[in-house]
Design an enzyme around this catalytic site. Structure first.
Site, PDB file in Angstrom:
ATOM      1  N   GLY A 246       0.799  -1.009  -0.120  1.00 22.31           N
ATOM      2  CA  GLY A 246      -0.107   0.072   0.018  1.00 22.31           C
ATOM      3  C   GLY A 246       0.913   1.308   0.030  1.00 22.31           C
ATOM      4  O   GLY A 246       1.101   1.762   1.147  1.00 22.31           O
TER       5      GLY A 246
ATOM      6  N   SER B  58       0.353   3.817  -3.164  1.00 20.73           N
ATOM      7  CA  SER B  58      -0.151   4.758  -3.839  1.00 20.73           C
ATOM      8  C   SER B  58      -1.440   5.097  -3.191  1.00 20.73           C
ATOM      9  O   SER B  58      -2.217   4.497  -2.614  1.00 20.73           O
ATOM     10  CB  SER B  58      -0.701   4.325  -5.379  1.00 20.73           C
ATOM     11  OG  SER B  58       0.669   3.786  -5.925  1.00 20.73           O
TER      12      SER B  58
ATOM     13  N   GLU C  36      11.595  -4.254  -6.522  1.00 20.66           N
ATOM     14  CA  GLU C  36      10.163  -4.338  -7.738  1.00 20.66           C
ATOM     15  C   GLU C  36      10.468  -3.776  -9.014  1.00 20.66           C
ATOM     16  O   GLU C  36       9.662  -4.574 -10.064  1.00 20.66           O
ATOM     17  CB  GLU C  36       8.985  -3.428  -7.001  1.00 20.66           C
ATOM     18  CG  GLU C  36       7.935  -3.377  -7.560  1.00 20.66           C
ATOM     19  CD  GLU C  36       6.692  -2.653  -7.004  1.00 20.66           C
ATOM     20  OE1 GLU C  36       6.703  -2.072  -6.027  1.00 20.66           O
ATOM     21  OE2 GLU C  36       5.558  -2.409  -7.611  1.00 20.66           O
TER      22      GLU C  36
ATOM     23  N   GLU D 203       7.802   8.409 -17.245  1.00 22.87           N
ATOM     24  CA  GLU D 203       8.504   9.276 -16.884  1.00 22.87           C
ATOM     25  C   GLU D 203       9.134   9.625 -15.666  1.00 22.87           C
ATOM     26  O   GLU D 203      10.278  10.132 -15.814  1.00 22.87           O
ATOM     27  CB  GLU D 203       7.510  10.641 -17.068  1.00 22.87           C
ATOM     28  CG  GLU D 203       6.729  10.960 -18.602  1.00 22.87           C
ATOM     29  CD  GLU D 203       5.675   9.619 -18.815  1.00 22.87           C
ATOM     30  OE1 GLU D 203       5.403   8.862 -17.781  1.00 22.87           O
ATOM     31  OE2 GLU D 203       5.427   9.598 -19.853  1.00 22.87           O
TER      32      GLU D 203
HETATM   33  C1  LIG Z   1      -1.701  -2.813 -12.607  1.00 23.99           C
HETATM   34  C2  LIG Z   1      -1.028  -1.640 -11.679  1.00 23.99           C
HETATM   35  C3  LIG Z   1      -0.970  -2.321 -10.592  1.00 23.99           C
HETATM   36  C4  LIG Z   1      -0.530  -1.386  -9.227  1.00 23.99           C
HETATM   37  N1  LIG Z   1      -0.240  -2.041  -8.074  1.00 23.99           N
HETATM   38  C5  LIG Z   1      -0.090  -1.111  -6.953  1.00 23.99           C
HETATM   39  C6  LIG Z   1       0.294  -1.737  -5.680  1.00 23.99           C
HETATM   40  O1  LIG Z   1       0.115  -2.919  -5.519  1.00 23.99           O
HETATM   41  N2  LIG Z   1       0.551  -0.972  -4.770  1.00 23.99           N
HETATM   42  C7  LIG Z   1       0.527   0.396  -4.980  1.00 23.99           C
HETATM   43  O2  LIG Z   1       0.954   1.278  -4.161  1.00 23.99           O
HETATM   44  N3  LIG Z   1       0.246   1.107  -6.255  1.00 23.99           N
HETATM   45  C8  LIG Z   1       0.178   0.365  -7.264  1.00 23.99           C
HETATM   46  N4  LIG Z   1      -0.144   0.779  -8.368  1.00 23.99           N
HETATM   47  C9  LIG Z   1      -0.153   2.072  -8.596  1.00 23.99           C
HETATM   48  C10 LIG Z   1       1.137   2.826  -9.484  1.00 23.99           C
HETATM   49  O3  LIG Z   1       2.183   2.827  -8.554  1.00 23.99           O
HETATM   50  C11 LIG Z   1       0.618   4.195  -9.739  1.00 23.99           C
HETATM   51  O4  LIG Z   1      -0.501   4.184 -10.661  1.00 23.99           O
HETATM   52  C12 LIG Z   1       1.973   4.913 -10.254  1.00 23.99           C
HETATM   53  O5  LIG Z   1       2.834   5.157  -9.581  1.00 23.99           O
HETATM   54  C13 LIG Z   1       1.487   6.337 -11.122  1.00 23.99           C
HETATM   55  O6  LIG Z   1       0.825   6.932  -9.949  1.00 23.99           O
HETATM   56  P1  LIG Z   1      -0.649   7.521 -10.461  1.00 23.99           P
HETATM   57  O7  LIG Z   1      -1.533   6.858 -11.172  1.00 23.99           O
HETATM   58  O8  LIG Z   1      -1.301   8.531  -9.390  1.00 23.99           O
HETATM   59  O9  LIG Z   1      -0.329   8.652 -11.791  1.00 23.99           O
HETATM   60  P2  LIG Z   1       0.076  10.296 -11.705  1.00 23.99           P
HETATM   61  O10 LIG Z   1       1.224  10.287 -10.856  1.00 23.99           O
HETATM   62  O11 LIG Z   1      -0.995  11.136 -11.489  1.00 23.99           O
HETATM   63  O12 LIG Z   1       0.763  10.188 -13.139  1.00 23.99           O
HETATM   64  C14 LIG Z   1      -0.058  10.598 -14.347  1.00 23.99           C
HETATM   65  C15 LIG Z   1       0.884  11.016 -15.520  1.00 23.99           C
HETATM   66  O13 LIG Z   1       1.694  12.188 -15.180  1.00 23.99           O
HETATM   67  C16 LIG Z   1       2.928  11.861 -15.341  1.00 23.99           C
HETATM   68  N5  LIG Z   1       3.853  12.473 -14.323  1.00 23.99           N
HETATM   69  C17 LIG Z   1       3.479  12.465 -12.836  1.00 23.99           C
HETATM   70  N6  LIG Z   1       4.531  13.347 -12.503  1.00 23.99           N
HETATM   71  C18 LIG Z   1       5.618  13.707 -13.301  1.00 23.99           C
HETATM   72  C19 LIG Z   1       6.715  14.276 -13.246  1.00 23.99           C
HETATM   73  N7  LIG Z   1       7.446  14.872 -12.286  1.00 23.99           N
HETATM   74  N8  LIG Z   1       7.275  14.278 -14.592  1.00 23.99           N
HETATM   75  C20 LIG Z   1       6.892  13.990 -15.451  1.00 23.99           C
HETATM   76  N9  LIG Z   1       5.717  13.391 -15.770  1.00 23.99           N
HETATM   77  C21 LIG Z   1       4.831  13.041 -14.596  1.00 23.99           C
HETATM   78  C22 LIG Z   1       3.074  10.395 -15.136  1.00 23.99           C
HETATM   79  O14 LIG Z   1       4.438   9.726 -15.707  1.00 23.99           O
HETATM   80  C23 LIG Z   1       2.083   9.812 -15.839  1.00 23.99           C
HETATM   81  O15 LIG Z   1       2.052   9.754 -17.027  1.00 23.99           O
HETATM   82  C24 LIG Z   1      -0.357  -0.029  -9.535  1.00 23.99           C
HETATM   83  C25 LIG Z   1      -0.817   0.602 -10.872  1.00 23.99           C
HETATM   84  C26 LIG Z   1      -1.247  -0.274 -11.829  1.00 23.99           C
HETATM   85  C27 LIG Z   1      -1.669   0.279 -13.261  1.00 23.99           C
END
Ligand SMILES: Cc1cc2nc3c(=O)[nH]c(=O)nc-3n(C[C@H](O)[C@H](O)[C@H](O)COP(=O)(O)OP(=O)(O)OC[C@H]3O[C@@H](n4cnc5c(N)ncnc54)[C@H](O)[C@@H]3O)c2cc1C
Length: 280
Positions: free
Chosen positions: A27, A29, A145, A267
């Site tokens: 946990g 995100s 990871e 990114e």
């Molecule tokens: C299949 C799957 C399994 C997952 N499993 C887990 C899990 O078990 N535990 C857990 O904790 N999380 C999990 N996640 C979550 C995952 O770690 C997040 O989706 C990921 O870190 C991106 O965060 P976000 O979805 O909030 O997107 P955001 O952070 O909102 O990003 C949206 C977009 O903006 C871009 N962006 C953001 N910041 C920047 C920056 N500074 N510079 C340039 N571009 C930027 C990103 O690259 C992306 O394209 C999972 C996600 C998926 C898809």
């Protein structure tokens, strides 16, 4: 847990995880805290007997099948304090106040979930490592990871099915062999890089930049496979394509976008690589 857990935590949880008796989920995100993980807002506040947790996690893989979550939580300060004041705690997902709600993805599967915490009481020994050192601990964990074979092999079932198809239809012209050779060479290189990271992790090092490189190159490979194989099959319309290969191609095409999101987006990884190379 092996690196930072107490003797009692290691003795209790690790043998049960290895025997498949306990399932953990991770946990990190939260809504609004994905790439910007240091802004997590879910809190664990001290009580007389331990900790009380309030907040929400999201995208937690396997939370609905999990017994416990290893969670990154704010134990002091506010989200403006960024890396300071974060800690890792073990949360019993059967505890009163925990609600797990599965999320369905594009392919129709529900493999991750939202997890809500409403005044969830945890014992004092739920803390892993030291209070306030959660950021350092999760950073080390992410190197595991990001460099593992699951960052290379997600589409390999499609590669196998396509090679079986080529054999079945007897296609072995030089362009096709070059494509098979290209995929295989990249896979072998990525595997060697993943193993090199594993060797460094086994020595207790934290190859954060190298692991980010493995994940970035690995997910690019995994995402290119369904596109290239789809194009190849479309370019050979006279070949009979088995239903299983079509199903696999369709499934991998649906899930491929998530490869460069989970575990850190493309990114974000490139930013880490640039910093590791002294470019930013
Ligand atoms: C299949 C799957 C399994 C997952 N499993 C887990 C899990 O078990 N535990 C857990 O904790 N999380 C999990 N996640 C979550 C995952 O770690 C997040 O989706 C990921 O870190 C991106 O965060 P976000 O979805 O909030 O997107 P955001 O952070 O909102 O990003 C949206 C977009 O903006 C871009 N962006 C953001 N910041 C920047 C920056 N500074 N510079 C340039 N571009 C930027 C990103 O690259 C992306 O394209 C999972 C996600 C998926 C898809």
């Amino acid at each position: 847990m092996l690196n930072y857990g107490s003797e009692a935590q290691r003795d209790f949880y690790i043998p049960r995880i290895c025997r498949g008796e306990l399932v953990f989920c991770i946990g990190m995100s939260e809504p609004g805290s994905g790439s910007d993980l240091a802004s997590v807002r879910t809190r664990a506040d001290r009580t007389e007997t331990g900790w009380r947790v309030n907040g929400q996690k999201i995208w937690t893989t396997n939370a609905m099948h999990g017994d416990y979550m290893i969670a990154l939580l704010r134990t002091s300060g506010t989200s403006e304090d960024r890396h300071a004041g974060l800690s890792q705690l073990i949360i019993d997902l059967k505890a009163p106040g925990v609600t797990v709600r599965p999320i369905t993805d594009l392919a129709g599967d529900a493999h991750f979930a939202e997890v809500f915490f409403d005044n969830v009481d945890l014992p004092a020994d739920a803390l892993i490592g030291n209070e306030g050192e959660g950021w350092k601990q999760v950073t080390a964990e992410l190197a595991f990871e990001r460099s593992g074979p699951e960052r290379i092999y997600s589409s390999v079932v499609l590669l196998d099915a396509w090679i079986a198809h080529l054999r079945a239809v007897g296609r072995a012209d030089s362009a096709t062999l070059a494509l098979v050779g290209d995929f295989t060479a990249r896979l072998a290189t990525l595997r060697a890089m993943s193993i090199a990271c594993t060797a460094r992790l086994a020595l207790g090092e934290s190859p954060v930049t190298e692991a980010s490189l493995v994940k970035d190159l690995g997910t690019a490979f995994e995402q290119e496979l369904p596109v290239a194989i789809g194009d190849d099959l479309a370019a050979h319309p006279d070949e009979a394509v088995d239903a299983e290969l079509y199903r696999t191609l369709m499934f991998v095409t649906y899930v491929a976008p998530s490869f460069s999101l989970r575990g850190g987006t493309r990114e974000v990884l490139r930013g880490i690589i640039a910093r590791g190379m002294g470019l930013r």
